[in-house]
Design a protein around this motif. Structure first.
Motif, PDB file in Angstrom:
ATOM      1  N   SER A   1       0.991  -1.224   0.039  1.00 32.68           N
ATOM      2  CA  SER A   1       0.075   0.088  -0.124  1.00 32.68           C
ATOM      3  C   SER A   1       0.706   1.264   0.007  1.00 32.68           C
ATOM      4  CB  SER A   1      -0.966   0.027   1.062  1.00 32.68           C
ATOM      5  OG  SER A   1      -1.320   1.175   1.404  1.00 32.68           O
ATOM      6  N   ILE A   2       0.634   2.136  -0.924  1.00 27.41           N
ATOM      7  CA  ILE A   2       1.732   3.381  -1.158  1.00 27.41           C
ATOM      8  C   ILE A   2       0.867   4.521  -0.882  1.00 27.41           C
ATOM      9  CG2 ILE A   2       3.386   4.598  -2.562  1.00 27.41           C
ATOM     10  CD1 ILE A   2       3.768   1.608  -3.608  1.00 27.41           C
ATOM     11  N   GLN A   3       0.896   5.480   0.021  1.00 26.18           N
ATOM     12  CA  GLN A   3       0.161   6.541   0.134  1.00 26.18           C
ATOM     13  C   GLN A   3       0.779   7.630   0.039  1.00 26.18           C
ATOM     14  OE1 GLN A   3      -1.704   5.110   3.730  1.00 26.18           O
ATOM     15  NE2 GLN A   3      -3.435   4.268   2.668  1.00 26.18           N
ATOM     16  N   PRO A   4       0.684   8.550  -0.916  1.00 25.99           N
ATOM     17  CA  PRO A   4       1.276   9.937  -0.918  1.00 25.99           C
ATOM     18  C   PRO A   4       0.463  10.743   0.057  1.00 25.99           C
ATOM     19  CG  PRO A   4       1.013   8.979  -3.162  1.00 25.99           C
ATOM     20  CD  PRO A   4       0.018   8.168  -2.110  1.00 25.99           C
ATOM     21  N   GLN A   5       1.043  11.547   1.111  1.00 29.09           N
ATOM     22  CA  GLN A   5       0.493  12.181   2.033  1.00 29.09           C
ATOM     23  C   GLN A   5       0.304  13.886   1.286  1.00 29.09           C
ATOM     24  OE1 GLN A   5      -0.666  11.016   5.208  1.00 29.09           O
ATOM     25  NE2 GLN A   5      -0.185   9.307   3.525  1.00 29.09           N
ATOM     26  N   PRO A   6      -1.016  14.140   1.302  1.00 26.38           N
ATOM     27  CA  PRO A   6      -1.241  15.458   0.450  1.00 26.38           C
ATOM     28  C   PRO A   6      -0.767  16.506   1.316  1.00 26.38           C
ATOM     29  CG  PRO A   6      -3.375  14.215   0.833  1.00 26.38           C
ATOM     30  CD  PRO A   6      -2.204  13.493   1.395  1.00 26.38           C
ATOM     31  N   ILE A   7      -0.822  16.604   2.509  1.00 24.73           N
ATOM     32  CA  ILE A   7      -0.326  17.885   3.336  1.00 24.73           C
ATOM     33  C   ILE A   7       1.153  17.986   3.323  1.00 24.73           C
ATOM     34  CG2 ILE A   7      -0.377  18.720   5.482  1.00 24.73           C
ATOM     35  CD1 ILE A   7      -3.337  17.629   5.693  1.00 24.73           C
ATOM     36  N   SER A   8       1.818  16.773   3.724  1.00 25.81           N
ATOM     37  CA  SER A   8       3.274  16.586   4.258  1.00 25.81           C
ATOM     38  C   SER A   8       4.162  16.531   2.691  1.00 25.81           C
ATOM     39  CB  SER A   8       3.535  15.949   5.115  1.00 25.81           C
ATOM     40  OG  SER A   8       3.347  14.609   4.643  1.00 25.81           O
ATOM     41  N   GLY A   9       3.332  15.989   2.031  1.00 16.25           N
ATOM     42  CA  GLY A   9       4.233  15.544   0.668  1.00 16.25           C
ATOM     43  C   GLY A   9       4.888  14.259   0.548  1.00 16.25           C
ATOM     44  N   SER A  10       4.863  13.458   1.993  1.00 18.33           N
ATOM     45  CA  SER A  10       5.645  12.415   2.184  1.00 18.33           C
ATOM     46  C   SER A  10       5.050  11.264   1.320  1.00 18.33           C
ATOM     47  CB  SER A  10       6.029  12.045   3.455  1.00 18.33           C
ATOM     48  OG  SER A  10       4.952  12.026   4.434  1.00 18.33           O
ATOM     49  N   LEU A  11       5.758  10.183   1.596  1.00 21.27           N
ATOM     50  CA  LEU A  11       5.175   8.799   0.852  1.00 21.27           C
ATOM     51  C   LEU A  11       5.140   7.839   1.889  1.00 21.27           C
ATOM     52  CD1 LEU A  11       4.185   8.064  -2.038  1.00 21.27           C
ATOM     53  CD2 LEU A  11       6.389   7.095  -2.138  1.00 21.27           C
ATOM     54  N   ILE A  12       4.087   7.320   2.318  1.00 19.53           N
ATOM     55  CA  ILE A  12       4.134   6.004   3.264  1.00 19.53           C
ATOM     56  C   ILE A  12       3.952   4.872   2.455  1.00 19.53           C
ATOM     57  CG2 ILE A  12       2.899   5.005   5.066  1.00 19.53           C
ATOM     58  CD1 ILE A  12       2.072   7.633   6.040  1.00 19.53           C
ATOM     59  N   ILE A  13       4.954   3.894   2.638  1.00 17.47           N
ATOM     60  CA  ILE A  13       5.026   2.390   2.187  1.00 17.47           C
ATOM     61  C   ILE A  13       4.463   1.534   3.189  1.00 17.47           C
ATOM     62  CG2 ILE A  13       6.392   0.693   0.742  1.00 17.47           C
ATOM     63  CD1 ILE A  13       8.044   2.775  -0.559  1.00 17.47           C
ATOM     64  N   ARG A  14       3.311   0.977   3.076  1.00 15.67           N
ATOM     65  CA  ARG A  14       2.940   0.004   4.080  1.00 15.67           C
ATOM     66  C   ARG A  14       2.924  -1.335   3.332  1.00 15.67           C
ATOM     67  NH1 ARG A  14      -1.254   2.442   5.691  1.00 15.67           N
ATOM     68  NH2 ARG A  14       0.174   3.610   7.534  1.00 15.67           N
ATOM     69  N   THR A  15       3.567  -2.598   4.012  1.00 15.63           N
ATOM     70  CA  THR A  15       3.914  -3.824   3.223  1.00 15.63           C
ATOM     71  C   THR A  15       3.237  -4.779   4.247  1.00 15.63           C
ATOM     72  OG1 THR A  15       6.071  -3.979   3.890  1.00 15.63           O
ATOM     73  CG2 THR A  15       5.873  -3.513   1.760  1.00 15.63           C
ATOM     74  N   THR A  16       2.751  -5.801   3.768  1.00 18.34           N
ATOM     75  CA  THR A  16       2.028  -6.892   4.535  1.00 18.34           C
ATOM     76  C   THR A  16       2.651  -8.327   4.090  1.00 18.34           C
ATOM     77  OG1 THR A  16      -0.067  -5.802   4.257  1.00 18.34           O
ATOM     78  CG2 THR A  16      -0.103  -7.773   5.268  1.00 18.34           C
ATOM     79  N   GLY A  17       2.883  -9.027   5.132  1.00 17.61           N
ATOM     80  CA  GLY A  17       3.337 -10.454   5.097  1.00 17.61           C
ATOM     81  C   GLY A  17       2.836 -11.368   6.133  1.00 17.61           C
ATOM     82  N   TYR A  18       3.024 -12.540   5.802  1.00 14.54           N
ATOM     83  CA  TYR A  18       2.306 -13.691   6.790  1.00 14.54           C
ATOM     84  C   TYR A  18       3.277 -14.098   7.956  1.00 14.54           C
ATOM     85  CZ  TYR A  18      -1.189 -14.207   3.332  1.00 14.54           C
ATOM     86  OH  TYR A  18      -2.007 -13.852   2.429  1.00 14.54           O
ATOM     87  N   GLN A  19       4.609 -13.321   7.602  1.00 11.66           N
ATOM     88  CA  GLN A  19       5.645 -13.615   8.918  1.00 11.66           C
ATOM     89  C   GLN A  19       6.200 -12.020   9.137  1.00 11.66           C
ATOM     90  OE1 GLN A  19       6.720 -16.335   6.621  1.00 11.66           O
ATOM     91  NE2 GLN A  19       5.067 -17.609   7.793  1.00 11.66           N
ATOM     92  N   PRO A  20       6.775 -11.720  10.103  1.00 14.87           N
ATOM     93  CA  PRO A  20       7.310 -10.273  10.346  1.00 14.87           C
ATOM     94  C   PRO A  20       8.222 -10.025   9.434  1.00 14.87           C
ATOM     95  CG  PRO A  20       7.100 -11.545  12.440  1.00 14.87           C
ATOM     96  CD  PRO A  20       6.613 -12.148  11.588  1.00 14.87           C
ATOM     97  N   GLU A  21       9.147 -11.099   9.149  1.00 13.83           N
ATOM     98  CA  GLU A  21      10.358 -10.859   8.393  1.00 13.83           C
ATOM     99  C   GLU A  21       9.984 -10.681   6.990  1.00 13.83           C
ATOM    100  OE1 GLU A  21       9.946 -13.459  10.147  1.00 13.83           O
ATOM    101  OE2 GLU A  21      11.340 -12.950  11.896  1.00 13.83           O
ATOM    102  N   GLN A  22       8.802 -11.271   6.450  1.00  4.72           N
ATOM    103  CA  GLN A  22       8.271 -11.038   5.105  1.00  4.72           C
ATOM    104  C   GLN A  22       7.991  -9.801   4.826  1.00  4.72           C
ATOM    105  OE1 GLN A  22       4.982 -13.558   4.302  1.00  4.72           O
ATOM    106  NE2 GLN A  22       6.156 -15.069   3.195  1.00  4.72           N
ATOM    107  N   ALA A  23       7.290  -8.971   5.850  1.00  6.20           N
ATOM    108  CA  ALA A  23       6.750  -7.743   5.532  1.00  6.20           C
ATOM    109  C   ALA A  23       7.995  -6.711   5.704  1.00  6.20           C
ATOM    110  CB  ALA A  23       5.878  -7.332   7.005  1.00  6.20           C
ATOM    111  N   LEU A  24       8.868  -7.059   6.664  1.00  8.71           N
ATOM    112  CA  LEU A  24      10.382  -6.130   6.717  1.00  8.71           C
ATOM    113  C   LEU A  24      11.133  -6.249   5.451  1.00  8.71           C
ATOM    114  CD1 LEU A  24      11.952  -4.324   8.434  1.00  8.71           C
ATOM    115  CD2 LEU A  24      13.060  -6.234   9.251  1.00  8.71           C
ATOM    116  N   LYS A  25      11.390  -7.190   4.995  1.00  8.85           N
ATOM    117  CA  LYS A  25      12.067  -7.498   3.571  1.00  8.85           C
ATOM    118  C   LYS A  25      11.467  -6.818   2.446  1.00  8.85           C
ATOM    119  CE  LYS A  25      15.006 -11.008   1.355  1.00  8.85           C
ATOM    120  NZ  LYS A  25      15.022 -12.474   1.037  1.00  8.85           N
ATOM    121  N   LEU A  26      10.059  -7.248   2.397  1.00 13.59           N
ATOM    122  CA  LEU A  26       9.535  -6.389   1.188  1.00 13.59           C
ATOM    123  C   LEU A  26       9.446  -4.997   1.292  1.00 13.59           C
ATOM    124  CD1 LEU A  26       7.732  -6.866  -1.466  1.00 13.59           C
ATOM    125  CD2 LEU A  26       5.788  -7.096   0.206  1.00 13.59           C
TER     126      LEU A  26
END
Lengths: 418, 282
Positions: A180-205
């Motif tokens: 999930s990639i969400q550009p923030q309209p107010i700050s202009g920053s970009l948030i990348i949110r990744t999901t995995g079935y294990q914590p390491e999966q999410a972090l690595k992605l």
């Protein structure tokens, strides 16, 4: 649900006397036979077991039961069967180090008068498309079965995960669902949110996507700078070649016709011819005088002057022929050629100067437009599972039921009424 | 504690049953009065939608000479995110919802027959009427969405939860606003008339049915974003397509307005219940 109207004189609470715990008295009225069965079933007087079972089954097949079962199953799946999901979040900002007068340009170099925040937001939009593209999926998981092995379904939740022998479209769709990639309209920053079935999966992605983002920004910057620089340098080479050719042509011309200038040459020739013509006029006047003085036109004095006039005329004709004739030096043509060659040299020199300035500008501009990723929040290994999806799933099920009831109920009621 | 919960649930279930029963009664009654029967609440906004589409397309053709579905090159407009029918349909389904519910609440109770039953209170009738409008306009919105998706063959509904929330908050705000105006209007009759005029005529043009917030110049945006219905409309559109820009639009603002309206309405209702029984058509 609407009860019969309360007879006058009785309080509404009198109708609730059945709630006091006393059993209702059986009616002594005689009903018609065809209504008796229905009455018996309603009053539950002496109904056989098969009727009770029937009533129970009828109750089971009602819409309310289906709704309750649907919500119950979704609740069980969401809070019990569903595989745990772990989420990692990172946030960054695409920064241009030397913004000039609050104007900036996007990654693709389009110069627009926008604040830095909007600029980063626009770049974020480009990145969000890029990071969910098939090329990134292929770059992160080059082998077709790599993604399937990492996200294979596990019992008891057989719905979550990527099944074996999936197509590339299914793999891409699954890959996109994990990001999930969400550009923030107010700050202009970009948030990348990744999901995995294990914590390491999410972090690595998440880390892989950050690397790809960095690469994207650098690659695009470098390629744009390189393209601009290459173009300017090509232009410089062309200008240099043109100047060299023009200079060489002028040099050849001067080697062939000497260093003297055709204009000066032409001027000199004109003066010389004018002087000859002046002499010719004088001689002609003198000849006319002699002809009047001597009766014999063949006298030696007259003949001598006539010969001089003829010679002078021939000389003038020759000089003119030399100046403009095809077989002579053709000073007009030479002058035109010389002028053209000088213009060529002058134009080539100016082009060369402009090309050199363009190369310099391109180098400076590419340095000015360089962009960097500024990390605001680095991805961390998730310490616990993400409960959001469970609630979202469960509430979405309830939402579906509500919308279905509201819309379906209205449409069905309206159709029935018609 | 368990007994209290059971009692609360039973009471809630009874209350819901009452509202549902009254809504069925009100729907049947209204259907019998109308030529379109039960479809009357859907036909009315659809007529307006059709009129607005013709108006918009006509104006576009007159001034710009473009097709209905052709976005302008080089200009960021709402046409890039929604086709005009969906854009107008989403706007009307929210604005009309607010308008219908609020006007009914302001006008007071015309449907008094159910009050014969002691368990039915005036608020139940207002809520039942609101429920009918919600169902009708939600059906209309869903029909428009389905038809648009069918004809364009591009299904998109990015945030269904937000759509439902925006819809329900608009309903709560409409009921609360209507009741507040009704009670205040008993002391200031002019206010009631002014608000009704605004609801009938102005609200359609200021709530984002025709324009998107991002199309409004930044300097003027603060003068339109005070309107919470605009927030509902824009959030509803955003829930369908989350790349639709909504500068200055906030879910919190809509939530706050709805809760404030509902809270004041319940307070006023508690002390002035009988005022709701006075109906007016001015």
């Amino acid at each position: 649900m609407i009860k019969a109207p309360i007879p006058k004189g009785e309080s509404p609470n009198a109708w609730d006397s059945n709630d006091s715990g006393k059993d209702p008295q059986p009616s002594t009225l005689h009903f018609p036979r065809h209504l008796a069965g229905d009455l018996r079933s309603r009053l539950q007087i002496g109904s056989p077991d098969w009727l009770r079972v029937g009533r129970f089954l009828k109750g089971l097949l009602s819409a309310r039961t289906f709704v309750l079962v649907f919500i119950g199953l979704s609740g069980i799946y969401a809070f019990s069967i569903g595989r745990s999901r772990y989420t990692t979040t990172s946030e960054f900002f695409i920064q241009q180090p030397t913004p000039l007068n609050s104007t900036a340009s996007s990654i693709f170099g389009t110069g627009v008068a926008v604040p830095q925040v909007i600029n980063s937001l626009v770049d974020g939009q480009y990145l969000s498309v890029y990071l969910t593209s098939p090329s990134i999926k292929t770059r992160l998981y080059p082998k077709s079965d790599q993604l399937e092995k990492l996200y294979a379904p596990e019992r008891p939740d057989i719905f979550a995960g990527l099944p074996a022998n999936s197509t590339s479209d299914q793999q891409l769709a699954f890959f996109k669902k994990q990001i999930s990639i969400q550009p923030q309209p107010i700050s202009g920053s970009l948030i990348i949110r990744t999901t995995g079935y294990q914590p390491e999966q999410a972090l690595k992605l998440n880390q892989s996507l950050l690397t790809q983002s960095q690469r994207f920004v650098n690659e695009v910057n470098q390629s744009i700078s390189a393209d601009q620089k290459q173009f300017a340098e090509n232009e410089l080479k062309i200008a240099e070649k043109n100047l060299s050719e023009a200079t060489q042509s002028l040099q050849d011309f001067q080697d062939r016709y000497g260093q003297l200038s055709p204009e000066v040459e032409q001027q000199t020739t004109s003066t010389f011819i004018a002087q000859l013509e002046s002499n010719l006029v004088d001689l002609k006047v003198e000849l006319a005088t002699l002809k009047r003085r001597y009766i014999d036109p063949d006298s030696p004095e007259v003949a001598y002057l006539a010969d001089q006039v003829q010679e002078l005329e021939r000389q003038i004709r020759e000089e003119r022929q030399k100046a403009v004739g095809a077989k002579g030096r053709d000073l007009n043509k030479l002058t035109a050629q010389s002028e053209a060659l000088k213009s060529d040299v002058e134009f080539a020199s100016k082009s060369y100067e402009a090309a050199r300035i363009a190369v310099d500008n391109s180098r400076r501009e590419s340095q000015r437009q360089l962009k960097f990723i500024v990390m605001l929040s680095k991805p961390q290994l998730p310490s616990g599972q993400d409960m959001n999806w469970r609630w979202q799933f469960f509430l979405a099920s309830i939402g579906i039921v509500i919308v279905g009831w509201a819309v379906g109920g209205f449409v069905v009621a309206a159709i029935r009424k018609e | 504690m368990f007994n209290f919960l059971r009692l609360a649930l039973t009471k809630l279930q009874t209350q819901i049953s009452i509202i549902l029963a009254v809504s069925v009664y009100a729907r049947n009654r209204r259907a019998s009065d109308s030529a379109f029967g039960s479809w009357e609440p859907v036909i009315q906004p659809l007529q307006l939608l059709f009129f607005l589409i013709v108006l918009r397309v006509g104006l576009k053709l007159v001034f710009k000479g473009g097709g209905l579905m052709t976005p302008q090159v080089g200009v960021i407009t709402s046409d890039l995110f929604f086709n005009p029918i969906l854009f107008l349909g989403t706007g009307i389904s929210i604005v009309f919802l607010f308008r219908m519910i609020a006007l009914k609440a302001i006008n007071g109770l015309k449907l008094k027959a159910p009050l014969f039953y002691a368990r039915i209170s005036p608020l139940d009738i207002v809520l039942a009427e609101a429920l009918n409008d919600v169902r009708a306009l939600a059906s209309m919105a869903l029909i428009i969405l389905s038809l648009t998706w069918f004809f364009t063959w591009s299904f998109r509904f990015d945030r269904p939860g937000l759509a439902i929330s925006a819809y329900l908050l608009t309903v709560i705000m409409a009921v609360g606003f209507g009741i507040c105006v009704l009670f205040v209007g008993q002391y200031l009759p002019a206010l009631k008339r002014i608000v009704k005029r605004i609801l009938q005529r102005i609200i359609l043009w200021t709530s984002g049915v025709f324009f998107a917030t991002f199309e409004v110049p930044a300097q003027l945006r603060q003068f339109v974003t005070w309107n919470p219905i605009l927030h509902g409309v824009e959030l509803f559109r955003y829930s369908i397509n989350d790349s639709y820009p909504i500068p200055g639009i906030s879910f919190t603002y809509l939530l706050t307005c709805s809760l404030l309206c509902a809270s004041f309405a319940l307070l006023l209702y508690r002390v002035n219940e009988s005022m709701l029984l006075t109906s007016s058509d001015d």
